[in-house]
Write an enzyme that holds these catalytic residues in place. Structure first.
Site, PDB file in Angstrom:
ATOM      1  N   HIS A   1      30.675   9.771  14.189  1.00 55.71           N
ATOM      2  CA  HIS A   1      32.140   9.313  14.500  1.00 55.71           C
ATOM      3  C   HIS A   1      32.397   8.537  13.616  1.00 55.71           C
ATOM      4  CE1 HIS A   1      34.508   7.111  17.977  1.00 55.71           C
ATOM      5  NE2 HIS A   1      35.246   8.511  16.861  1.00 55.71           N
TER       6      HIS A   1
ATOM      7  N   ALA B   1      33.895   9.054  26.450  1.00 53.91           N
ATOM      8  CA  ALA B   1      33.697   8.879  27.649  1.00 53.91           C
ATOM      9  C   ALA B   1      34.972   8.028  28.495  1.00 53.91           C
ATOM     10  CB  ALA B   1      32.461   8.123  28.013  1.00 53.91           C
ATOM     11  N   GLY B   2      35.532   7.452  26.879  1.00 57.92           N
ATOM     12  CA  GLY B   2      36.537   6.248  27.519  1.00 57.92           C
ATOM     13  C   GLY B   2      36.762   5.063  28.118  1.00 57.92           C
TER      14      GLY B   2
ATOM     15  N   HIS C   1      33.137   3.867  16.323  1.00 55.24           N
ATOM     16  CA  HIS C   1      32.542   4.783  14.994  1.00 55.24           C
ATOM     17  C   HIS C   1      31.395   4.300  15.576  1.00 55.24           C
ATOM     18  CE1 HIS C   1      36.537   5.024  12.930  1.00 55.24           C
ATOM     19  NE2 HIS C   1      36.423   5.581  14.085  1.00 55.24           N
TER      20      HIS C   1
ATOM     21  N   LYS D   1      25.519   1.013  14.316  1.00 57.43           N
ATOM     22  CA  LYS D   1      26.800   0.274  14.283  1.00 57.43           C
ATOM     23  C   LYS D   1      27.327  -0.510  12.790  1.00 57.43           C
ATOM     24  CE  LYS D   1      28.868   0.469  17.387  1.00 57.43           C
ATOM     25  NZ  LYS D   1      30.213   1.717  17.953  1.00 57.43           N
TER      26      LYS D   1
ATOM     27  N   VAL E   1      27.552   6.315  13.817  1.00 54.09           N
ATOM     28  CA  VAL E   1      25.956   7.439  13.434  1.00 54.09           C
ATOM     29  C   VAL E   1      25.208   7.678  14.015  1.00 54.09           C
ATOM     30  CG1 VAL E   1      24.789   8.087  11.644  1.00 54.09           C
ATOM     31  CG2 VAL E   1      27.299   7.224  11.178  1.00 54.09           C
ATOM     32  N   GLU E   2      24.525   8.354  14.273  1.00 53.55           N
ATOM     33  CA  GLU E   2      23.234   8.326  15.625  1.00 53.55           C
ATOM     34  C   GLU E   2      22.629   9.272  15.556  1.00 53.55           C
ATOM     35  OE1 GLU E   2      23.927   7.169  20.122  1.00 53.55           O
ATOM     36  OE2 GLU E   2      24.226   9.481  20.297  1.00 53.55           O
TER      37      GLU E   2
ATOM     38  N   HIS F   1      37.471  13.305  24.181  1.00 51.26           N
ATOM     39  CA  HIS F   1      37.112  13.407  23.623  1.00 51.26           C
ATOM     40  C   HIS F   1      35.599  12.082  22.944  1.00 51.26           C
ATOM     41  CE1 HIS F   1      38.565   9.107  23.300  1.00 51.26           C
ATOM     42  NE2 HIS F   1      37.998   8.834  22.283  1.00 51.26           N
TER      43      HIS F   1
END
Length: 381
Positions: free
Chosen positions: A168, A289-290, A137, A365, A139-140, A287
């Site tokens: 996110h 890059a994985g 998770h 983060k 916030v960007e 959703h």
């Protein structure tokens, strides 16, 4: 795309992975898809190009069934990504990073961000509301980079150079409680009362969306701009009922005519796409890059190559706000697949059309520790 049929006692469930032969797809993730396909009532499992193994079920998959399985959604019900417009005259990453609020703490009662909460809080769940959580998770604060579909970007009110806030986060402890109460009685089995589960699930989905709005409002007030409604807000951990069939998504965003922000990493662009996935793909898209490394591997390899201070600044020149040393390594850009390959696979399979990229400026983060405290903990490595 490659596919295979998994035999069941009464019917055949299909498995399709929407990735090119050159994409990094772990065999364990594909094996999990086939394990899910063998469950009673399963119809189809669609793996996205960001597919990777999860706890009991693959992440990056859309799974249809005549039976509702809560564990296929997981504990972070309602987790998703929202994009908010930002109105700032200057965007100095270092200065703005220092002004981010502590998003590990619930906002004070007099915080103006609470104004975005209209009416009752879903499920009356106040614990953790307005906090971002751990793991992947974030916030960007980002700027719009390349505009790949000018007409669509214009309809969203976006142009190259614009600033956006990407949030996110999910339902925090609420979703975890819903899954735990199910698994304590039924384990990985189906929901005994689908209607009851769906009602609680829907509250967690609404809670997650509200939480993203509250997080964005907190950052807006701290950085000095007015909070705004999101231009994109898509949940990627949920179950949807379509024509009487349960469509479970775990790390897969709704892709039936939606705008979706597919997250890269803190050191790479993310992609805003117009999704147009059909039933073969579970009406879904990737959703993010994985992961390509487990958290343990990312921690071990990262410590051998980087210092903590190196990871606080990315090759893009962006700043990472993260006081959790271990999380810095676990979530390093090298722990993830190449976002460009994920997007290329979606395009090749005609699941999505790229609209624009977003370039990180500040990725939050966890709150930073005071420098003297970091030194006491020996965080120079």
């Amino acid at each position: 795309m490659f596919s295979k049929r998994a035999p069941l006692s009464q019917h055949q469930a299909t498995v399709a992975v929407f990735a090119s032969p050159t994409s990094w797809i772990e065999s364990d993730a594909v094996a999990q898809c086939h394990q899910v396909a063998a469950l009673d009532g399963m119809i189809h499992v669609a793996g996205m190009p960001d597919l990777h193994p999860g706890k009991g079920a693959p992440i990056g998959a859309a799974m249809t069934s005549t039976v509702l399985y809560p564990f296929l959604v997981g504990s972070d019900i309602g987790c998703g990504i929202a994009v908010f417009p930002v109105r700032l005259k200057r965007a100095d990453p270092e200065k703005l990073a220092a002004r981010f609020p502590d998003l590990d703490r619930v906002p004070e009662d007099d915080d103006p961000a609470w104004d975005v909460v209209k009416g009752d809080v879903p499920a009356g769940h106040l614990d953790g509301l307005g906090t971002v959580g751990r793991g992947n998770h974030f916030v960007e604060l980002a700027r719009v980079g390349s505009v790949l579909d000018p007409g669509h970007a214009s309809r969203l009110g976006l142009a190259a150079g614009d600033l956006v806030l990407v949030v996110h986060s999910g339902s925090r402890g609420l979703g975890e409680r819903i899954l735990r109460e199910h698994t304590e009685v039924h384990g990985a089995g189906p929901a005994a009362d689908p209607a009851d589960y769906l009602a609680r699930h829907d509250e967690a989905v609404r809670w997650g969306s509200l939480n993203r709005r509250l997080l964005a409002a907190r950052v807006a007030h701290a950085l000095g701009f007015e909070p705004a409604e999101p231009i994109v807000d898509q949940c990627h951990n949920l179950v949807e009922v379509r024509d009487g069939i349960y469509l479970h998504r775990k790390g897969a965003a709704p892709g039936d005519g939606r705008d979706v922000l597919i997250a890269g990493t803190r050191g790479t662009p993310s992609y805003l796409v117009a999704a147009h996935a059909g039933p073969d793909a579970g009406h879904s898209v990737a959703h993010g890059a994985g992961r390509k490394m487990s958290r343990a591997d990312a921690l071990r390899r990262g410590k051998a190559k980087h210092t903590v201070e190196e990871l606080r600044r990315t090759p893009l020149g962006s700043v990472v706000v993260c006081g959790d040393r271990q999380l810095l390594f676990e979530e390093a850009p090298t722990a993830y697949k190449r976002i460009e390959q994920v997007i290329a696979d979606l395009v090749a399979h005609e699941l999505a059309t790229p609209v624009a990229t977003t370039i990180p400026l500040v990725t939050y983060k966890t709150p930073e520790l005071p420098k003297e405290h970091r030194r006491r903990r020996g965080a120079s490595r």
